[in-house]
Scaffold this active site. Structure first.
Site, PDB file in Angstrom:
ATOM      1  N   HIS A 175     -34.485  16.043  60.271  1.00 38.99           N
ATOM      2  CA  HIS A 175     -34.719  17.367  60.873  1.00 38.99           C
ATOM      3  C   HIS A 175     -35.164  18.405  59.839  1.00 38.99           C
ATOM      4  CE1 HIS A 175     -30.549  19.364  60.245  1.00 38.99           C
ATOM      5  NE2 HIS A 175     -30.685  18.407  59.365  1.00 38.99           N
ATOM      6  N   GLU A 176     -35.676  19.515  60.329  1.00 36.19           N
ATOM      7  CA  GLU A 176     -36.247  20.584  59.482  1.00 36.19           C
ATOM      8  C   GLU A 176     -37.355  20.044  58.581  1.00 36.19           C
ATOM      9  OE1 GLU A 176     -35.336  23.567  60.098  1.00 36.19           O
ATOM     10  OE2 GLU A 176     -33.432  23.284  61.118  1.00 36.19           O
TER      11      GLU A 176
END
Lengths: 606, 606
Positions: free
Chosen positions: A453-454
């Site tokens: 994620h990110e």
């Protein structure tokens, strides 16, 4: 977990590497010294150990549930969150003018770190709220700030980040959520967002969603690519001029919860905006407020995202740390196996504790070198954030540039190696580590998301090799190289460290050559085909630098004397130079040759 | 999973590397040729895909439960097991004289592999039954064989392995279970065993436990160390002279189920032997039958354990393979991201499928090289097992020795690298891979045990460097080196492969030097301090050999022509030589220097 040991590591890194003492020279931070830092960190440790940590396993085993669109969070989370806000913890880093405590990032970061170590699933809610506050402070109008910021800082409301859609993950250009301008200056937001952490819950009175969406062109079409993306604030419950709840619900509906490998104590949601489930004035469409300028949503989000990426690194680091201490405790108490004599094992001897076996020590020292190294890097980055925001212009600019180059490492390196640390923590526990009766398997599961994620590992790597080392004619890379060289030069004068100094300079030179070799043909497809191995080698070089800096600080501090903590730090540095840094050769080889084995392979040959 | 692709890989490895055509020259295997193999494997694939694979996710989500000492297995497992036994699958590898089908290991192994790929949790039950049959055939008396073997081979009864106790995991010397001799020649077994897979279930009529326990000396004390350990058969329900159930329950009681990170569809039990819950003739003590001689239990168990370790490698390989194909399918269909042009990404173009991105291809090719390489290694070992059992004496002896050296690699290498493959499969899926809606996270969880059970990574490494490369004056290592050298010499004459041949010979030479350097002082503590990095380098060298053999076979087969499968195999070999083999330098460096950074570190410094 006993928080005293990591707390000492944090203080060491803050003082010796991140220049805590000079933070008070920064504008606005005049009152923050070592004593303040220690007092706040002790208080934070107490809260984390006493209130949050006990919820972590229960959150994993009894995840949140939903019924009729309402979510019940995991047992105890609501009460703990109430204590969190009462303690003023949400406001630690935010400006005093909005009710925060205005701490430097360098002091606020250890508090966030301890919260992550206590329970990642819990810590995510405040972390996302921080992001929403940050976005509003940076890009929001005065009106939006007045309406939303205070209650986010008090923790009365929480925040979320809504980027991902089913068809748009890494590829944000594919966002389809739309925002229709209304005559009153607001927007009506429509679309589906997935993987929204704490997108719905029962811990706070309101939820403030940050949403990426596209404003249609006059012809009604959405602009292709990321340039068309704008950022909006969409509250779950509508808010009046002075930040009071109007009593109306906004048209944001929970469509379901995601069930994941880890992060099970959190609430991971699928949200529908504007589907008409909660019509406003009888009409479908979620009321949204533009943050910043139209079409600049991604830039605005990236401002937050850079800090969010460091936040991911911190989360990964602290899960690693939690596993390290769990396996260290286990290794100190678990008897198994006998001493090895010249003639093999002597069964007439009592069992050893497993920390007495060399391979267990190897697995502990690997964890220590990964996690304490990552911790020092994250705190160094926190210091750069402070410097960037409040330092003198030339320092601020250097800090910004260094952060640009270091952010992909601060995000990716702990995600990969502190996950490996968690795997080693399981391994030390043997068969017990594989059961749910010990905490380490949960750390491993929880940590696995951090490479995704990110911005995935692949995205970070392309950001590093495709953008960050090139930007401003390579000035960021040159700046980092200068700092690394400075450390190496200082260490080369210390007899015990001179070999490491030479190894570090050689590694830096190899990374530099590989950067040039990757771009030798100027073709992004060739340069970036091995961006991930490049990033791995770059990361190991950065960590070798951090460890040499730690070793230098230990040497300077000790001046002949030695403590167990110093011995441990020097051993972890030595481990990193003997066992880890030599790995960069294999990674860089394919970068240097712009190896196209993978990129060239036809699809049907897999 | 579509089983046709791995089936082709299996057939390729069986024919080209493991000499399927010469298996029919082995005594007793005259009837087994390529056609038989293909027919059986197709039938197995059909059963696995149609009956077993559909249960895998459900088994994970709805694990077995227990009430009043009785276990209800996961949904559908009982019915599938009934079909498994009706199909005669339990008997595939076992002697025809006991009702089995007497297949060579080389042909039985792919069937086991497909079962593992379909559902590890299901496959474990037949795998453990195989172990019990094997132990009885090798070491059991004629009476025990008559009573137990037939019903195990038919699958009417199942088997278990009971080694571990709460205080005795890796350290079997610490076993406390005891077996008291009775006047009728039987024993009464007492003790607690943990982590017993399928120790209780509802799929078969009876469960035959293989139990390690110590026969007390005349003074009533247990002999220290592993020399005092004997092996017993302890049935759950008592069995009469001709193998009929007497209707009496034996004193083996289920004390609880273990809840684990993975393997959740299986039944993992804690068993109490002889606690008096089911007294026999009014007395506590589980009736047991000695298998082999007193005090030789561990030797007997190790006979099985060697094949069990290869079994672990197979399980790890097939979980890796399942993840590879899942991520390959996903990569071929998931659109995300745009093509990279000279000026960056062109958003006016449609999204690419992610298999078109170089980094995704890299992650796919890594998986392919790990999993297909491991598959070929496991099949090569299966062939060696056939050779050892039924080959001409000099071949049998060579096969035995090679197996001794290769077993730690066949167990450890897939456990480590096919787990890494599963992590890459998650990574390719992005955020979706982290959810329980896709199968890859389960593979990763299921695979994590394989580095732990049947001898941890650390135990395998000490077995390799501390015993296997030294045994019989290094004859096993020399034999392996000769085979590797032979492959390299053949490849050095092929233009496209000569560079790899040189790299392989260099790697072999490095492993040889490291072996000597490790033992240069003759001190086990120094030699074995870095046994795991040694094993990692050894494993990568073995796999490089396997891949060069594959490449040679492809070159020979092709003779100028080329197919997609051949292109893929050559690319995977190239990947292994470019990206993987260079890693051995870093691992061997610490072995060569007998690095004591970890071993020397004082406990308080961690």
């Amino acid at each position: 977990m006993n928080y005293q040991a990591p707390l000492q590591d944090m203080l060491f890194a803050m003082q010796e590497l991140a220049g805590l003492s000079s933070v008070s020279a920064l504008q606005g931070f005049e009152d923050y010294d070592l004593d303040t830092a220690q007092a706040v960190m002790q208080e934070s440790a107490k809260f984390c150990a006493g209130v949050v940590a006990p919820l972590n396993v229960g959150g994993d085993k009894n995840p949140s549930s939903f019924k009729d669109g309402a979510v019940t969070t995991a047992p105890g989370f609501k009460e703990a969150y109430a204590q969190f806000t009462q303690g003023g913890w949400q406001g630690v880093i935010h400006p005093t003018e909005h009710g925060g405590q205005g701490f430097p990032k360098l002091i606020a970061t250890p508090c966030a770190e301890m919260l992550h170590a206590a329970s990642l699933s819990f810590a995510l809610c405040p972390m996302l709220t921080d992001g929403a506050i940050e976005a509003l402070l940076v890009a929001g109008s005065e009106e939006l700030k007045r309406k939303f910021v205070g209650k986010l800082i008090s923790g009365q409301w929480t925040g979320t980040m809504n980027l991902t859609e089913p068809q748009a993950g890494s590829d944000l250009a594919a966002v389809r959520a739309s925002a229709q301008p209304q005559v009153d200056g607001t927007y009506k937001v429509f679309g589906t967002k997935i993987f929204i952490t704490y997108g719905e819950h029962d811990m706070a009175e309101n939820i403030i969603h940050l949403v990426l969406a596209k404003i249609p062109a006059p012809d009604g079409k959405l602009v292709a690519g990321t340039r068309g993306i704008s950022l909006f604030i969409v509250p779950k419950k509508l808010v009046g001029t002075d930040g009071e709840l109007t009593g109306e619900r906004n048209d944001v509906a929970l469509a379901g919860l995601n069930h994941k490998l880890g992060w099970r104590g959190t609430v991971n949601t699928l949200l529908n905006f504007g589907e008409g489930k909660y019509p406003v004035n009888g009409q479908a469409g979620a009321i949204g407020y533009l943050v910043g300028k139209p079409g600049e949503g991604l830039g605005c989000m990236f401002h937050m995202m850079n800090e969010a990426r460091i936040g991911v690194g911190i989360a990964a680091t602290m899960l690693g740390m939690a596993g390290y201490f769990a396996s260290l405790d286990y290794a100190k108490t678990r008897p198994q196996g006998r001493a090895m004599g010249a003639g093999g094992k002597d069964v007439s001897q009592p069992q050893l504790r497993i920390i007495e076996h060399a391979d267990v020590k190897r697995m502990l020292l690997a964890q220590k070198s990964y996690c304490e190294g990552a911790l020092a890097l994250e705190l160094y980055c926190a210091r750069l954030v402070d410097e960037q925001h409040t330092g003198a212009p030339e320092h601020a600019d250097e800090a910004r540039l260094l952060l640009e180059v270091l952010t992909p490492i601060a995000k990716s390196w702990p995600s990969e190696w502190c996950l490996e640390a968690n795997s080693l923590a399981i391994q030390i526990h043997g068969g017990y580590g594989y059961t749910r009766d010990f905490p380490v398997e949960q750390y491993w599961r929880d940590n696995r998301l951090n490479m995704i994620h990110e911005g995935t590992h692949g995205i970070q790597a392309m950001d590093l090799l495709g953008r960050k080392v090139l930007m401003e004619s390579g000035r960021g890379l040159a700046l980092l190289a200068a700092r690394i060289t400075d450390t190496a030069q200082r260490a080369s004068g210390v007899a015990a460290l001179s070999a490491y100094a030479a190894a570090l300079l050689a590694a830096l030179q190899q990374v530099g050559s590989a950067t040039k070799a990757a771009w030798a043909t100027g073709k992004p497809v060739e340069a970036l085909a091995n961006a991930v191995p490049y990033m791995q080698a770059f990361g190991h070089t950065v960590l070798a630098w951090i460890w040499l800096d730690v070793a230098l600080a230990v040497q300077a501090e000790e001046a002949g004397a030695s403590s167990a903590a110093s011995t441990g730090r020097l051993a972890a540095a030595r481990y990193f130079y003997h066992y880890e840094l030599p790995k960069i050769g294999a990674w860089l080889q394919v970068v240097n040759s712009r190896d196209s084995t993978c990129a060239d392979l036809a699809e049907d040959a897999f």
